[in-house]
Design an enzyme around this catalytic site. Structure first.
Site, short mmCIF file in Angstrom:
data_model
loop_
_atom_site.label_atom_id
_atom_site.label_comp_id
_atom_site.label_asym_id
_atom_site.label_seq_id
_atom_site.Cartn_x
_atom_site.Cartn_y
_atom_site.Cartn_z
N HIS A 207 7.10 3.79 15.73
CA HIS A 207 6.92 2.47 15.33
C HIS A 207 6.96 1.55 16.74
O HIS A 207 6.26 0.55 16.91
CB HIS A 207 7.91 1.86 14.18
CG HIS A 207 7.35 2.16 12.95
ND1 HIS A 207 6.03 1.55 12.58
CD2 HIS A 207 7.42 3.18 12.06
CE1 HIS A 207 5.93 1.67 11.31
NE2 HIS A 207 6.47 2.72 10.99
N ALA B 298 13.19 -4.92 11.65
CA ALA B 298 13.14 -3.73 11.07
C ALA B 298 14.34 -3.04 10.08
O ALA B 298 15.40 -3.66 10.53
CB ALA B 298 13.17 -2.54 12.16
N GLY C 247 0.90 -1.28 -0.12
CA GLY C 247 0.13 0.04 -0.06
C GLY C 247 0.87 1.29 0.17
O GLY C 247 2.02 1.17 -0.05
#
Length: 172
Positions: free
Chosen positions: A51, A35, A10
């Protein structure tokens, strides 16, 4: 029981990570968040901090900027892994001087490592090919390579989700 691969794509800030975390919390612990970002400036450090807050301590975290296949292969004890994100990982490899062929080969290694394990692996990637053709060669290279890598990883996945405006659409 074999692995399960979920590919989530997305636009930027579309809700991909939030969706991935909600899926991942359904899998048994322990959980691993891989990550790919590097904290090179204050803005990126703040993004990384935010995050981490989203994960509420429910996830172990490692940082791996390039060799994702090895990190996945070494994560046998986890019930679920989230890799966030493929496009930053690609940027790291471009910056390190890898060729497009080398990066596509690394994506193949990653897909193989995901399939070889027992965990659910959730891959997050940006969809960057829905806009105009970029003006400069590096941006066009990145856009084109992202499309190729995303197609390869999505083809290897058991599930594919497109996130737009926080709303998931299951595509596969």
């Amino acid at each position: 029981m074999g692995s399960r691969i979920v590919f989530i794509t997305g636009g930027s800030r579309s809700g991909k990570t939030r969706f991935a975390l909600s899926l991942g919390m359904q899998a048994p612990a322990p959980r691993l968040y891989i990550a790919t970002a590097e904290a090179r400036d204050d803005e990126m450090r703040e993004r990384i901090t935010n995050h981490k807050k989203e994960r509420h301590g429910a996830w172990e975290t490692i940082e791996e900027t390039k060799d994702l296949a090895t990190s996945v292969s070494g994560a046998e004890k986890y019930g679920v892994l989230i890799i966030d994100c493929i496009t930053l990982w690609m940027s790291n490899m471009i910056e390190a001087g890898l060729t497009d062929e080398g990066i596509v080969a690394e994506a193949g290694r990653l897909a193989g490592a995901c399939r070889a394990g027992r965990a659910t692996v959730i891959l997050i990637s940006n969809e960057v090919g829905m806009g105009i053709v970029p003006e400069n060669p590096l941006a066009r290279r990145f856009r084109d390579l992202s499309g190729i890598v995303n197609q390869r990883l999505a083809a290897s996945a058991d599930e594919v989700h497109l996130i737009a405006s926080g709303m998931p659409l299951r595509m596969k």
